[in-house]
Design a protein around this motif. Structure first.
Motif, short mmCIF file in Angstrom:
data_model
loop_
_atom_site.label_atom_id
_atom_site.label_comp_id
_atom_site.label_asym_id
_atom_site.label_seq_id
_atom_site.Cartn_x
_atom_site.Cartn_y
_atom_site.Cartn_z
N MET B 1 33.39 15.00 -28.22
CA MET B 1 34.52 14.38 -27.54
C MET B 1 34.12 13.93 -26.13
SD MET B 1 38.29 15.96 -26.82
CE MET B 1 37.86 17.27 -25.72
N THR B 3 31.10 13.16 -25.10
CA THR B 3 29.95 12.26 -25.00
C THR B 3 30.36 10.81 -25.21
OG1 THR B 3 29.49 12.69 -27.31
CG2 THR B 3 28.22 13.93 -25.69
N SER B 5 33.36 8.09 -24.44
CA SER B 5 34.62 7.85 -23.76
C SER B 5 35.58 7.13 -24.70
CB SER B 5 34.34 7.01 -22.52
OG SER B 5 35.46 7.02 -21.69
N ASN B 6 36.88 7.25 -24.45
CA ASN B 6 37.88 6.61 -25.28
C ASN B 6 37.98 5.13 -24.90
OD1 ASN B 6 39.86 6.46 -27.19
ND2 ASN B 6 41.48 7.20 -25.89
N SER B 7 36.88 4.39 -25.02
CA SER B 7 36.83 3.02 -24.54
C SER B 7 36.85 2.04 -25.70
CB SER B 7 35.55 2.83 -23.72
OG SER B 7 35.39 1.47 -23.39
N THR B 8 37.54 0.93 -25.52
CA THR B 8 37.58 -0.10 -26.56
C THR B 8 36.82 -1.33 -26.14
OG1 THR B 8 39.67 -0.90 -25.63
CG2 THR B 8 39.81 0.69 -27.43
N GLY B 9 35.98 -1.25 -25.09
CA GLY B 9 35.33 -2.45 -24.58
C GLY B 9 36.22 -3.05 -23.52
N TYR B 10 35.69 -3.20 -22.32
CA TYR B 10 36.55 -3.53 -21.19
C TYR B 10 36.50 -4.98 -20.75
CZ TYR B 10 32.16 -2.96 -18.57
OH TYR B 10 30.87 -3.07 -18.12
N TYR B 13 39.82 -6.86 -20.76
CA TYR B 13 40.68 -6.42 -19.66
C TYR B 13 40.22 -7.03 -18.33
CZ TYR B 13 42.38 -2.78 -22.85
OH TYR B 13 42.92 -2.10 -23.90
#
Lengths: 369, 72
Positions: B1, B3, B5-10, B13
């Motif tokens: 968890m 290692t 990040s809860n990222s969807t590609g920034y 944004y």
């Protein structure tokens, strides 16, 4: 926009310092302290607070010596325009990084603890937009915002600390020097780095009603913030023990989860605590964001900073998204924290020394010029 | 968890932020500074607005080209 008058009182300056310091780092604070000195965590926190107090005292003394100018301007008087430009650019870049890392840390805590399906980008952007909009105000309103939120930050933290002590084991705090600690100095530096937002005093002093009270504000501010930090570490270590804290990423959050109000009126107060913590992060982020845009505004000799508050939003966001994970984020925070101490303690120290040797003192100069 | 990040590609944004901030600078700050007669700030804000607009548009085009090339 005309220069705002001197309206910031000593009390408001104290609240600016305290609410700037108490922020996102409070959750991981006991972990940093225990990693340095295990059961000596309260001692290393105290040492870090004392180091931060020394640094802020240097800034206060400089501000009292140049009561009408911020550090951006009086550094030019002390060491000349071009050397000061290097220092000022370093301040600008450092606080831009600090802003981005603070926003990222906030986002990670929120998506881990509360909004598990929300992209971290969204939480980071929301907090940055909030800080950007709020930083468009003048410095007097900036101080009012901190003054307003100050009791909201301090009281819940004290309540959690007080309630957690009923299940405390004082044996966990012994030996108070730690079990043969090898990282006492490193730990002191890491803890002192958590107090760096207090550097905002360097731009607050020119707007204080009585700049000669700056040293009083600084000492009281660090006493309150440092005292709270020491109490938080004592509460966490005495509740969990140093070995257990090494397994927790955010020990103060775990402490809030493990604490309940008497008679179980509120069985778990971590939900309420997180709401308060968001406010604490906002005030810290507001300070570092304000420092970032104010420093550039002062360097360019502009009278208004609003345009930069919106301009830098995408840049800060991009910086915030650079760490690939929580582990690399904390690694970056630790490195930047230590580098920042050179800037927030070393640089004012050098400036003060040179100002004394060169007999440089401030006059009645417009802080914006 | 911890290692990943809860990222969807920034990048999406970021592009949106650049374009929106450019619009805000033009419609809010530039107009305000012109109305209040702050000439230096007016000029700087125009430059900042154009920088954000340019960066946003360039990244948008590059991103679309990358996606188009990737889908072929």
């Amino acid at each position: 926009m005309s220069q705002p008058p001197r309206e910031i009182t000593m009390m408001q300056a104290i609240t600016v310092i305290v609410s700037s310091i108490i922020g996102v780092g409070v959750l991981a604070l006991p972990l940093f302290a225990v990693q340095a000195a295990n059961s000596g965590a309260p001692l290393v926190t105290l040492l870090g607070s004392l180091l931060a107090t020394f640094g802020l005292s240097l800034i206060a003394m400089l501000g009292m010596r140049f009561p009408d100018q911020s550090i951006i301007l009086y550094s030019e008087v002390i060491i000349g325009k071009w050397l000061a430009l290097l220092g000022n650019l370093a301040i600008f870049f450092f606080f831009a990084m600090l802003t981005s890392l603070t926003a990222r840390e906030f986002g990670e805590v929120v998506v881990t603890s509360v909004l598990k399906n929300t992209p971290v980008e969204v939480t980071v952007i929301v907090m940055l937009v909030l800080a950007a909009i709020s930083s468009r105000n003048n410095i007097t309103t900036f101080a009012y915002i901190h003054f307003f939120y100050f009791p909201l930050l301090l009281v819940p933290a004290l309540i959690i600390v007080a309630l957690s002590l009923k299940t405390a084991e004082t044996i966990y705090l012994q030996p108070i020097y730690g079990n043969a600690p090898t990282n006492l100095l490193q730990g002191t530096l890491v803890i002192a780095a958590l107090f760096q937002p207090a550097f905002v005093m360097s731009i607050i002093i020119p707007y204080m009603k009585n700049p000669q009270k700056a040293i009083h504000s600084s000492l009281w501010g660090l006493l309150i913030a440092g005292g709270l930090y020491v109490m938080i570490v004592i509460a966490a270590v005495s509740r969990f023990g140093s070995e257990e804290i090494l397994k927790l990423l955010w020990p103060f959050l775990e402490l809030a989860k493990a604490t309940s109000l008497p008679a179980n009126i509120l069985e778990r107060i971590d939900a309420a605590f997180l709401a308060v913590w968001v406010t604490a992060v906002f005030t810290t982020l507001l300070t570092s964001y304000f420092m970032t845009i104010y420093s550039l505004t002062a360097m360019l000799k502009l009278k208004d900073h609003k345009m930069f508050s919106i301009f830098f939003l995408p840049v800060i966001f991009i910086l915030a998204m650079q760490p690939k994970s929580i582990i690399s984020m904390y690694s970056t925070i630790t490195i930047f924290g230590k580098i920042g101490l050179v800037l927030t303690i070393g640089y004012p120290g050098i400036l003060l020394l040179i100002a004394i040797l060169r007999k440089k003192k401030g006059g009645t100069v417009d802080p914006y010029h | 968890m911890f290692t990943d990040s809860n990222s969807t590609g920034y990048i999406g944004y970021a592009i949106s932020l650049w374009l929106v901030t450019a619009a805000v600078i033009f419609f809010l700050d530039v107009r305000t500074y012109r109305r209040t007669g702050q000439n230096k700030e007016w000029k700087v804000s125009i430059i900042l607005g154009w920088i954000n607009l340019a960066v946003g548009l360039i990244l948008l085009i590059l991103n679309q080209m990358t996606e188009w090339l990737g889908s072929r």
